[in-house]
Design a protein around this motif. Structure first.
Motif, PDB file in Angstrom:
ATOM      1  N   HIS A   1       0.838  -1.200   0.000  1.00 21.87           N
ATOM      2  CA  HIS A   1       0.000   0.000   0.000  1.00 21.87           C
ATOM      3  C   HIS A   1       0.864   1.236   0.000  1.00 21.87           C
ATOM      4  O   HIS A   1       1.868   1.308   0.696  1.00 21.87           O
ATOM      5  CB  HIS A   1      -0.911   0.009   1.236  1.00 21.87           C
ATOM      6  CG  HIS A   1      -1.836  -1.168   1.281  1.00 21.87           C
ATOM      7  ND1 HIS A   1      -2.624  -1.458   2.356  1.00 21.87           N
ATOM      8  CD2 HIS A   1      -2.092  -2.147   0.377  1.00 21.87           C
ATOM      9  CE1 HIS A   1      -3.331  -2.563   2.126  1.00 21.87           C
ATOM     10  NE2 HIS A   1      -3.007  -2.996   0.929  1.00 21.87           N
ATOM     11  N   PHE A   2       0.477   2.211  -0.830  1.00 16.60           N
ATOM     12  CA  PHE A   2       1.124   3.528  -0.773  1.00 16.60           C
ATOM     13  C   PHE A   2       0.098   4.496  -0.213  1.00 16.60           C
ATOM     14  O   PHE A   2      -0.783   4.933  -0.937  1.00 16.60           O
ATOM     15  CB  PHE A   2       1.543   3.994  -2.169  1.00 16.60           C
ATOM     16  CG  PHE A   2       2.532   3.091  -2.848  1.00 16.60           C
ATOM     17  CD1 PHE A   2       3.852   3.053  -2.429  1.00 16.60           C
ATOM     18  CD2 PHE A   2       2.151   2.295  -3.922  1.00 16.60           C
ATOM     19  CE1 PHE A   2       4.767   2.245  -3.057  1.00 16.60           C
ATOM     20  CE2 PHE A   2       3.071   1.485  -4.552  1.00 16.60           C
ATOM     21  CZ  PHE A   2       4.382   1.452  -4.124  1.00 16.60           C
ATOM     22  N   GLY A   3       0.206   4.813   1.063  1.00 13.00           N
ATOM     23  CA  GLY A   3      -0.828   5.643   1.662  1.00 13.00           C
ATOM     24  C   GLY A   3      -2.158   4.923   1.491  1.00 13.00           C
ATOM     25  O   GLY A   3      -2.314   3.788   1.924  1.00 13.00           O
TER      26      GLY A   3
ATOM     27  N   ARG B   1      -3.987   0.958  -2.738  1.00 11.28           N
ATOM     28  CA  ARG B   1      -3.643  -0.452  -2.607  1.00 11.28           C
ATOM     29  C   ARG B   1      -3.099  -0.941  -3.937  1.00 11.28           C
ATOM     30  O   ARG B   1      -3.840  -1.487  -4.760  1.00 11.28           O
ATOM     31  CB  ARG B   1      -4.872  -1.262  -2.212  1.00 11.28           C
ATOM     32  CG  ARG B   1      -5.349  -0.905  -0.830  1.00 11.28           C
ATOM     33  CD  ARG B   1      -6.778  -1.355  -0.604  1.00 11.28           C
ATOM     34  NE  ARG B   1      -7.164  -1.036   0.771  1.00 11.28           N
ATOM     35  CZ  ARG B   1      -7.180  -1.947   1.752  1.00 11.28           C
ATOM     36  NH1 ARG B   1      -6.906  -3.199   1.511  1.00 11.28           N
ATOM     37  NH2 ARG B   1      -7.502  -1.585   2.975  1.00 11.28           N
ATOM     38  N   ALA B   2      -1.812  -0.700  -4.154  1.00 12.86           N
ATOM     39  CA  ALA B   2      -1.215  -1.023  -5.448  1.00 12.86           C
ATOM     40  C   ALA B   2      -1.187  -2.529  -5.662  1.00 12.86           C
ATOM     41  O   ALA B   2      -1.419  -3.020  -6.761  1.00 12.86           O
ATOM     42  CB  ALA B   2       0.195  -0.444  -5.525  1.00 12.86           C
ATOM     43  N   VAL B   3      -0.905  -3.266  -4.581  1.00 14.60           N
ATOM     44  CA  VAL B   3      -1.001  -4.730  -4.617  1.00 14.60           C
ATOM     45  C   VAL B   3      -1.820  -5.123  -3.400  1.00 14.60           C
ATOM     46  O   VAL B   3      -1.551  -4.674  -2.292  1.00 14.60           O
ATOM     47  CB  VAL B   3       0.392  -5.394  -4.563  1.00 14.60           C
ATOM     48  CG1 VAL B   3       0.263  -6.894  -4.403  1.00 14.60           C
ATOM     49  CG2 VAL B   3       1.187  -5.075  -5.811  1.00 14.60           C
TER      50      VAL B   3
ATOM     51  N   ASN C   1      -2.751  -0.231 -17.279  1.00 16.09           N
ATOM     52  CA  ASN C   1      -1.799   0.613 -16.574  1.00 16.09           C
ATOM     53  C   ASN C   1      -2.281   0.911 -15.168  1.00 16.09           C
ATOM     54  O   ASN C   1      -3.450   1.201 -14.970  1.00 16.09           O
ATOM     55  CB  ASN C   1      -1.651   1.943 -17.322  1.00 16.09           C
ATOM     56  CG  ASN C   1      -0.363   1.968 -18.113  1.00 16.09           C
ATOM     57  OD1 ASN C   1       0.630   1.399 -17.678  1.00 16.09           O
ATOM     58  ND2 ASN C   1      -0.400   2.593 -19.258  1.00 16.09           N
ATOM     59  N   GLY C   2      -1.392   0.807 -14.211  1.00 22.48           N
ATOM     60  CA  GLY C   2      -1.781   1.093 -12.832  1.00 22.48           C
ATOM     61  C   GLY C   2      -2.419  -0.090 -12.131  1.00 22.48           C
ATOM     62  O   GLY C   2      -2.889   0.032 -11.009  1.00 22.48           O
ATOM     63  N   ALA C   3      -2.421  -1.261 -12.791  1.00 21.46           N
ATOM     64  CA  ALA C   3      -3.043  -2.440 -12.176  1.00 21.46           C
ATOM     65  C   ALA C   3      -2.207  -2.975 -11.022  1.00 21.46           C
ATOM     66  O   ALA C   3      -2.689  -3.753 -10.205  1.00 21.46           O
ATOM     67  CB  ALA C   3      -3.240  -3.523 -13.226  1.00 21.46           C
ATOM     68  N   GLY C   4      -0.934  -2.574 -10.959  1.00 13.00           N
ATOM     69  CA  GLY C   4      -0.082  -3.032  -9.856  1.00 13.00           C
ATOM     70  C   GLY C   4       0.956  -4.058 -10.257  1.00 13.00           C
ATOM     71  O   GLY C   4       1.634  -4.631  -9.406  1.00 13.00           O
ATOM     72  N   LYS C   5       1.114  -4.256 -11.570  1.00 14.91           N
ATOM     73  CA  LYS C   5       2.063  -5.277 -12.033  1.00 14.91           C
ATOM     74  C   LYS C   5       3.497  -4.950 -11.620  1.00 14.91           C
ATOM     75  O   LYS C   5       4.203  -5.783 -11.053  1.00 14.91           O
ATOM     76  CB  LYS C   5       1.994  -5.410 -13.566  1.00 14.91           C
ATOM     77  CG  LYS C   5       0.604  -5.667 -14.097  1.00 14.91           C
ATOM     78  CD  LYS C   5       0.594  -5.752 -15.609  1.00 14.91           C
ATOM     79  CE  LYS C   5       1.022  -4.471 -16.322  1.00 14.91           C
ATOM     80  NZ  LYS C   5       0.118  -3.337 -16.202  1.00 14.91           N
ATOM     81  N   SER C   6       3.895  -3.685 -11.889  1.00 17.14           N
ATOM     82  CA  SER C   6       5.279  -3.321 -11.558  1.00 17.14           C
ATOM     83  C   SER C   6       5.514  -3.322 -10.056  1.00 17.14           C
ATOM     84  O   SER C   6       6.600  -3.683  -9.586  1.00 17.14           O
ATOM     85  CB  SER C   6       5.623  -1.945 -12.127  1.00 17.14           C
ATOM     86  OG  SER C   6       5.688  -2.013 -13.525  1.00 17.14           O
ATOM     87  N   THR C   7       4.505  -2.932  -9.305  1.00 15.23           N
ATOM     88  CA  THR C   7       4.660  -2.932  -7.845  1.00 15.23           C
ATOM     89  C   THR C   7       4.818  -4.365  -7.334  1.00 15.23           C
ATOM     90  O   THR C   7       5.678  -4.642  -6.489  1.00 15.23           O
ATOM     91  CB  THR C   7       3.429  -2.263  -7.192  1.00 15.23           C
ATOM     92  OG1 THR C   7       3.250  -0.986  -7.794  1.00 15.23           O
ATOM     93  CG2 THR C   7       3.621  -2.104  -5.719  1.00 15.23           C
ATOM     94  N   PHE C   8       4.001  -5.259  -7.878  1.00 12.34           N
ATOM     95  CA  PHE C   8       4.125  -6.681  -7.537  1.00 12.34           C
ATOM     96  C   PHE C   8       5.532  -7.169  -7.876  1.00 12.34           C
ATOM     97  O   PHE C   8       6.197  -7.827  -7.070  1.00 12.34           O
ATOM     98  CB  PHE C   8       3.066  -7.456  -8.329  1.00 12.34           C
ATOM     99  CG  PHE C   8       3.120  -8.940  -8.134  1.00 12.34           C
ATOM    100  CD1 PHE C   8       2.694  -9.506  -6.941  1.00 12.34           C
ATOM    101  CD2 PHE C   8       3.587  -9.770  -9.141  1.00 12.34           C
ATOM    102  CE1 PHE C   8       2.747 -10.882  -6.755  1.00 12.34           C
ATOM    103  CE2 PHE C   8       3.642 -11.135  -8.955  1.00 12.34           C
ATOM    104  CZ  PHE C   8       3.220 -11.701  -7.764  1.00 12.34           C
TER     105      PHE C   8
HETATM  106  N1  ADP Z   1       6.201   4.605  -5.296  1.00 12.12           N
HETATM  107  C1  ADP Z   1       4.871   4.791  -5.393  1.00 12.12           C
HETATM  108  N2  ADP Z   1       4.242   5.683  -4.590  1.00 12.12           N
HETATM  109  C2  ADP Z   1       2.911   5.864  -4.675  1.00 12.12           C
HETATM  110  N3  ADP Z   1       2.114   5.210  -5.517  1.00 12.12           N
HETATM  111  C3  ADP Z   1       2.671   4.322  -6.346  1.00 12.12           C
HETATM  112  C4  ADP Z   1       4.077   4.064  -6.329  1.00 12.12           C
HETATM  113  N4  ADP Z   1       4.359   3.119  -7.260  1.00 12.12           N
HETATM  114  C5  ADP Z   1       3.173   2.803  -7.836  1.00 12.12           C
HETATM  115  N5  ADP Z   1       2.170   3.507  -7.279  1.00 12.12           N
HETATM  116  C6  ADP Z   1       0.767   3.388  -7.639  1.00 12.12           C
HETATM  117  O1  ADP Z   1       0.428   2.043  -7.561  1.00 12.12           O
HETATM  118  C7  ADP Z   1      -0.442   1.673  -8.614  1.00 12.12           C
HETATM  119  C8  ADP Z   1       0.153   0.536  -9.406  1.00 12.12           C
HETATM  120  O2  ADP Z   1       1.233   0.991 -10.167  1.00 12.12           O
HETATM  121  P1  ADP Z   1       2.157   0.023 -11.004  1.00 12.12           P
HETATM  122  O3  ADP Z   1       2.503  -1.128 -10.169  1.00 12.12           O
HETATM  123  O4  ADP Z   1       3.262   0.808 -11.574  1.00 12.12           O
HETATM  124  O5  ADP Z   1       1.184  -0.432 -12.175  1.00 12.12           O
HETATM  125  P2  ADP Z   1       1.477  -1.183 -13.541  1.00 12.12           P
HETATM  126  O6  ADP Z   1       2.902  -1.592 -13.574  1.00 12.12           O
HETATM  127  O7  ADP Z   1       0.552  -2.327 -13.549  1.00 12.12           O
HETATM  128  O8  ADP Z   1       1.169  -0.214 -14.625  1.00 12.12           O
HETATM  129  C9  ADP Z   1      -0.671   2.944  -9.427  1.00 12.12           C
HETATM  130  O9  ADP Z   1      -1.884   3.511  -9.005  1.00 12.12           O
HETATM  131  C10 ADP Z   1       0.478   3.803  -9.065  1.00 12.12           C
HETATM  132  O10 ADP Z   1       0.142   5.162  -9.163  1.00 12.12           O
END
Ligand code: ADP
Ligand code: MG
Lengths: 240, 347
Positions: free
Chosen positions: A16-18, A21-23, A42-49
């Motif tokens: 979670h970022f604040g 709920r990114a993942v 985009n923004g689904a949380g793939k990169s965060t995962f």
């Molecule tokens: N470092 C961060 N701080 C705050 N919010 C973030 C951060 N990284 C990603 N997010 C948020 O988390 C969500 C998922 O992002 P991300 O994982 O990059 O998605 P994807 O790779 O699927 O496009 C988005 O809403 C993004 O704005």
């Protein structure tokens, strides 16, 4: 056939970022020699995962397990040191060094000097990087840089490969080459590939995991997913 | 800067340095030779900063802290054990261990680069004011009085194993040059090893290096300590040359000078900062003996000029110039050959 061993597992993984709920509570499994695509808008949380898997982010809760070792919150180098090859979404290269040197640094982590040199030469041939082997990578075109980064992954001979958008910004020809390469890597390693390009995914993958709003929406082969109306809405609806 | 820098280049320069050492006594006045020992010490300080900053990308504003620790450790140890050989090693170790402890907190605490620069500078200034307060007779380590503001005497070098056989100034010069050459060759070798190359890759992209599976904190810590040990060695020769060490080795000016030498000489090379130390030292000391221009002002102007006009430093700029000329010449030759061939084909 007995099911192959699970090599990567996440249990209730959340980041979670604040309030975002990114993942969100993701249970995920990858088996030995499996090739898995992660897709989602985009923004689904793939990169965060992905970053939770590679140790670039410390998950808010839940666990990352690699080969039965709990790796939650470990440093990136500890995860890479298990034999994991990583390519991030943002280009991550040694810009001031040559293509050869970039690959060498990757290979040398695992091999002695002589073996590393041979492996790098083989990789350069395999990825057709011969023309740019002596070029400073900071001056290369985007697609070539992506190729060098893939080369870095290959030159280390990892057993598990994590790629975040390997074909982004590539020409069709380069994308095709990358897809071929991914399949070839898959002969010896398990892979998780985050991608957008539908053709690319169709070309390489078996089971696909669809992310939506931080959770796994469904997990199936591409034909089933593209036939599912809700999945189409989530994925294709956002794409155009 | 290529990662695969050649060690051969280092050896060639070392060879030139040996020739310089042998002919120096016939070129320079005896007085200059005596001064050279302290300049050699300073140039080793510049070398150590070139290693940690130029190759490792760690901007250490307080490199003189390790330089000063080396100088004090040598002076104190020499009084207590009555010989210079062991004291030199004690000085190197003291500086390296101090850096290892400091570096542990900095690197493992994930302090950012800017703070690292500030912290090292602060440490240096703390040592400066601490040492200035050690003037009473109660401030002594073993038999050595620290001497506060006035500092403490530094024993001359002596024959290994015989504390009473002191070296003559000319011998001290030879030994100092030998130490400089060894430090230079060692550093030049280090940057071509796997360790050195990983350090360069950390400078280029730390996240990438981590993701390849290298523990960057450990590499940085090792590089930081090695470089501190070299700086400590520089401190030894400096205080031997001056015959005394005062808290000024820790001063802001000393730290700033080291950075100027490295910038002017070129931070991506090892020989550049060494040469810049020699040239700028003699330039400022010759300016110091006249009254028209303020030496610090001139040094400041030189720095500004270099940052603006030759930001890569002298040595890399010259190397690039030669490289470009070589490429041009090669292209011209090729063109001529093509013309000739065309000519023949027609004729
Ligand atoms: N470092 C961060 N701080 C705050 N919010 C973030 C951060 N990284 C990603 N997010 C948020 O988390 C969500 C998922 O992002 P991300 O994982 O990059 O998605 P994807 O790779 O699927 O496009 C988005 O809403 C993004 O704005
Ligand atoms: Mg992404």
């Amino acid at each position: 056939m007995a099911r192959r061993e699970v090599v990567v597992e996440t249990r209730n993984l959340s980041m979670h970022f604040g309030g975002v709920r990114a993942v969100d509570n993701v249970d995920f499994e990858l088996r030995e020699k499996e090739l898995r695509c992660l897709i989602g808008p985009n923004g689904a949380g793939k990169s965060t995962f992905f970053k939770c898997l590679t140790g670039q982010l410390r998950p808010t809760s839940g666990d990352v397990v690699i080969r039965d070792i709990i790796m939650t919150g470990r440093e990136s180098h500890e995860i890479a040191s298990l034999g994991v090859g990583i390519k991030t979404q943002v280009p991550n290269l040694f810009d001031g060094l040559t293509a050869f040197e970039n690959l060498w640094l990757s290979s040398r982590r695992w091999h002695g000097d002589r073996r590393a040199n041979t492996l790098v030469k083989e990789t350069i041939d395999r990825l057709e990087l011969g023309e740019i082997r002596g070029s400073i990578v900071g001056s290369l075109a985007h697609g070539q840089r992506q190729m060098v980064e893939l080369g870095m992954v290959v030159a280390a001979e990892p057993w598990l490969v994590l790629l975040d958008e390997p074909a982004a910004g590539m020409t069709d020809e380069e994308t095709f080459k990358t897809a071929e390469l991914v399949r070839e890597i898959n002969k010896t390693s398990a892979l998780i590939v985050v991608e957008h390009d539908m053709n690319f995914i169709r070309a390489i993958s078996d089971i696909v995991t669809l992310f939506h709003q931080g959770s796994i929406f469904m997990e199936d082969n591409m034909d089933v997913i593209s036939a599912d109306p809700r999945a189409r809405e989530i994925y294709l609806g956002q794409k155009t | 800067m290529r990662l695969y820098g050649t060690f051969n280049g280092t050896l060639v320069i070392a060879g030139l340095a040996i020739i310089f050492t042998l002919i120096a006594p016939s070129i320079f006045q005896f007085f200059t030779i005596i001064t050279l020992t302290q300049v050699i010490g300073l140039s080793i300080l510049a070398l150590s900063l070139a290693l940690v900053w130029g190759f490792g990308g760690i901007l250490c504003f307080g490199q003189s802290a390790f330089f000063g620790i080396g100088a004090y450790a040598y002076s104190v140890a020499a009084v207590n054990i009555g010989g210079s050989t062991g004291s030199i090693f004690i000085a190197i170790l003291a500086a390296a261990i101090f850096a290892a402890i400091l570096g542990y907190f900095v690197f493992y605490g994930k302090v950012s680069d800017v703070y690292l620069a500030v912290i090292t500078l602060t440490v240096s200034l703390i040592l400066y004011s601490l040492m200035r307060r050690t003037s009473g007779p109660e401030y002594k380590i073993g038999k050595a009085l620290l001497g506060g503001f006035n500092g403490t005497g530094s024993a001359p070098l002596n024959m290994p194993g015989d504390g009473s056989a002191m070296l003559f100034p000319m011998q001290t010069f030879y030994v100092s040059m030998a130490i400089l050459i060894i430090a230079y060759v060692f550093t030049g070798w280090l940057v071509t090893t796997k360790f050195g190359r990983v350090c360069i890759s950390i400078r280029e992209n730390e996240v990438r290096t981590e993701l390849l599976g290298y523990d960057t904190r450990l590499y940085k810590l090792c590089l930081f300590s090695i470089s501190a040990g070299i700086a400590g060695l520089g401190g030894v020769l400096f205080c031997v040359g001056v015959t005394r060490v005062t808290p000024d080795v820790f001063s802001l000016g000393q730290s700033a000078l080291a950075i100027i030498w490295v910038i002017v000489g070129g931070r991506m090379t090892l020989i550049g900062p060494i040469l810049a130390t020699f040239v700028l030292y003699f330039l400022t000391s010759s300016l110091g003996s006249q009254q028209i221009l303020n030496a610090n002002l001139v040094l400041g102007i030189i720095l500004v000029i270099f940052v603006l006009i030759v930001p890569n430093g002298v040595v890399p700029t010259i190397m690039n110039w030669f490289e470009r000329r070589r490429i041009k010449r090669y292209a011209r030759q090729k063109e001529r050959r093509m013309k000739l061939r065309k000519h023949r084909a027609i004729g």
